[in-house]
Design a protein around this motif. Sequence first.
Motif, mmCIF file in Angstrom:
data_model
loop_
_atom_site.group_PDB
_atom_site.id
_atom_site.type_symbol
_atom_site.label_atom_id
_atom_site.label_comp_id
_atom_site.label_asym_id
_atom_site.label_seq_id
_atom_site.Cartn_x
_atom_site.Cartn_y
_atom_site.Cartn_z
ATOM 1 N N LEU A 210 43.442 -68.114 -63.533
ATOM 2 C CA LEU A 210 43.209 -69.296 -64.363
ATOM 3 C C LEU A 210 41.936 -69.141 -65.187
ATOM 4 N N ARG A 211 40.884 -68.632 -64.562
ATOM 5 C CA ARG A 211 39.622 -68.439 -65.287
ATOM 6 C C ARG A 211 39.807 -67.477 -66.455
ATOM 7 N N ALA A 212 40.611 -66.444 -66.242
ATOM 8 C CA ALA A 212 40.844 -65.439 -67.292
ATOM 9 C C ALA A 212 41.878 -65.901 -68.312
ATOM 10 N N GLN A 213 42.459 -67.089 -68.087
ATOM 11 C CA GLN A 213 43.461 -67.666 -68.988
ATOM 12 C C GLN A 213 44.710 -66.785 -69.105
ATOM 13 N N LEU A 214 45.056 -66.139 -67.987
ATOM 14 C CA LEU A 214 46.296 -65.358 -67.949
ATOM 15 C C LEU A 214 47.494 -66.277 -67.737
ATOM 16 N N PHE A 215 47.246 -67.457 -67.195
ATOM 17 C CA PHE A 215 48.259 -68.503 -67.061
ATOM 18 C C PHE A 215 47.537 -69.836 -67.002
ATOM 19 N N THR A 216 48.285 -70.927 -67.062
ATOM 20 C CA THR A 216 47.687 -72.260 -67.120
ATOM 21 C C THR A 216 48.045 -73.067 -65.871
ATOM 22 N N ILE A 217 47.361 -74.174 -65.690
ATOM 23 C CA ILE A 217 47.660 -75.081 -64.575
ATOM 24 C C ILE A 217 49.099 -75.571 -64.672
ATOM 25 N N ASP A 218 49.536 -75.907 -65.868
ATOM 26 C CA ASP A 218 50.912 -76.407 -66.029
ATOM 27 C C ASP A 218 51.941 -75.407 -65.513
ATOM 28 N N GLU A 219 51.654 -74.122 -65.644
ATOM 29 C CA GLU A 219 52.597 -73.101 -65.179
ATOM 30 C C GLU A 219 52.609 -72.978 -63.659
ATOM 31 N N LEU A 220 51.636 -73.573 -62.998
ATOM 32 C CA LEU A 220 51.571 -73.513 -61.534
ATOM 33 C C LEU A 220 52.253 -74.705 -60.867
ATOM 34 N N LEU A 221 52.566 -75.732 -61.635
ATOM 35 C CA LEU A 221 53.002 -76.989 -61.038
ATOM 36 C C LEU A 221 54.337 -76.898 -60.317
ATOM 37 N N ASP A 222 55.174 -75.937 -60.689
ATOM 38 C CA ASP A 222 56.474 -75.797 -60.032
ATOM 39 C C ASP A 222 56.433 -74.836 -58.841
ATOM 40 N N LEU A 223 55.268 -74.260 -58.573
ATOM 41 C CA LEU A 223 55.154 -73.321 -57.454
ATOM 42 C C LEU A 223 54.972 -74.077 -56.144
ATOM 43 N N PRO A 224 55.386 -73.476 -55.014
ATOM 44 C CA PRO A 224 55.281 -74.155 -53.717
ATOM 45 C C PRO A 224 53.857 -74.635 -53.453
ATOM 46 N N MET A 225 53.737 -75.844 -52.986
ATOM 47 C CA MET A 225 52.485 -76.480 -52.567
ATOM 48 C C MET A 225 51.585 -76.859 -53.726
ATOM 49 N N LEU A 226 51.518 -76.038 -54.771
ATOM 50 C CA LEU A 226 50.529 -76.254 -55.817
ATOM 51 C C LEU A 226 50.770 -77.525 -56.619
ATOM 52 N N GLY A 227 52.028 -77.790 -56.990
ATOM 53 C CA GLY A 227 52.308 -79.009 -57.750
ATOM 54 C C GLY A 227 51.876 -80.245 -56.993
ATOM 55 N N ARG A 228 52.208 -80.296 -55.713
ATOM 56 C CA ARG A 228 51.843 -81.442 -54.870
ATOM 57 C C ARG A 228 50.327 -81.573 -54.764
ATOM 58 N N PHE A 306 52.254 -61.342 -59.440
ATOM 59 C CA PHE A 306 52.670 -60.006 -59.851
ATOM 60 C C PHE A 306 53.162 -60.019 -61.293
ATOM 61 N N GLN A 307 53.980 -60.996 -61.620
ATOM 62 C CA GLN A 307 54.559 -61.054 -62.955
ATOM 63 C C GLN A 307 53.564 -61.537 -64.010
ATOM 64 N N ARG A 308 52.754 -62.537 -63.669
ATOM 65 C CA ARG A 308 51.928 -63.203 -64.673
ATOM 66 C C ARG A 308 50.486 -62.696 -64.717
ATOM 67 N N MET A 309 50.053 -61.985 -63.672
ATOM 68 C CA MET A 309 48.669 -61.518 -63.640
ATOM 69 C C MET A 309 48.594 -59.997 -63.554
ATOM 70 N N TYR A 310 49.128 -59.421 -62.480
ATOM 71 C CA TYR A 310 48.997 -57.980 -62.274
ATOM 72 C C TYR A 310 49.749 -57.179 -63.328
ATOM 73 N N ARG A 311 50.768 -57.768 -63.966
ATOM 74 C CA ARG A 311 51.515 -57.072 -65.006
ATOM 75 C C ARG A 311 51.292 -57.697 -66.396
ATOM 76 N N HIS A 312 50.257 -58.510 -66.520
ATOM 77 C CA HIS A 312 49.907 -59.073 -67.827
ATOM 78 C C HIS A 312 49.458 -57.928 -68.752
ATOM 79 N N TYR A 313 49.776 -58.032 -70.025
ATOM 80 C CA TYR A 313 49.481 -56.905 -70.916
ATOM 81 C C TYR A 313 47.983 -56.609 -70.981
#
Length: 387
Positions: A210-228, A306-313
């Motif tokens: 999140l700090r590196a802006q590789l993804f946003t909070i909105d993209e985490l909301l559907d993940l287990p536990m995080l949205g709640r 893995f998809q959004r951070m470790y394999r980010h361009y």
Amino acid sequence: MMNPATFASYACVPNRTRGRRLPEEESRTRSVFQRDRDRIIHSGAFRKLQYKTQVFVYHEGDYYRTRLTHSVEVAQIARSISRQLQLNEDLAEAVALAHDLGHTPFGHAGEDALKESMEGHGGFDHNEQTFRILTLLEERYAAFDGLNLTWETLEGVAKHNGPVTNPRDSLKTFCREFDLELDSHASMEAQVAALADDIAYVNHDLADGLRAQLFTIDELLDLPMLGRLFHQVRESHPRIDEGRLVHEVIRRLIDAMVNDLLQETKRRLEDHAPDSADAVRAQSGPLVAFSEQMRKDIETLRSFLFQRMYRHYQVNRITSKARRVLKQLFQVYLDEPNCLPHDWQSKLDISASQSQRARIVADYVAGMTDRYALESHETLFNPYIRL
């Protein structure tokens, strides 16, 4: 020192240690596991973790985790869990602090580079490299190489991910003299350290991504536990800024994972009722574990990272450069060992095989920090740099 009466029956008790490979007079003020922890903290390999990174190279930002801060976070979580289970906190902490010592510069990209370079020469694995550091490569003590740690700490480092069915050369050779019983499970303390590692890295990679802006909070909301959790924090603190929001959610996520682990582990302890540390080792599976649902949820988080951070361009660009740097350094030192520092040249016997020479070069390159690797590469490959 902690009173043995306060330990659970299945804990590793200091006065029942299986000892050290080379017997020593023990400390009057520290338990054997406290002494192991202190030796790890004072090792050169531990200090280097400050400039070895997980995902981001050291100069990309002071707030990103390094191998050192990660190891400290793992140790803190391991101690907290161990206290609740009446385990030996010092042993769990020692294993946690040691578990990443064998990592190369530039994280997994560096390890991939050395794996490729060491093909045909016995391969490379960061867990084996950790073991080489602890038993051979650290040169601090007059009477022995390595740190001469206790059986329990070395067992924990070797087996924290479970029984070792196909040990590499260094571990196999060591066990001929000091058998770590690789076909059994590790102690409860080592199992705690292993899952504390999972808790720490999933959570801090979410925060760093999140700090590196590789993804946003909105993209985490559907993940287990995080949205709640995001919903709960925003509901309780509607004016909270994003920085505090992320920290609060990560704090609560760590708490949820720790509590789940404690509940599942206590359930397994009731079912199996081990009455000693050896009874833990003899189990058919680990006793320290997450519930099945939490395990699935953590796997979903890992898959996202893995998809959004470790394999980010942007990360791919860093890792591509890192692999080239280490592979080129390795090849230069293997082809021209006179470019190695004198103390490393002295380790090369003139009768050494190519694979033996490659292992020494791998030991040297793996021990570099990110910064030193980049500086060494610049010195060797940039013709305009003064030598």
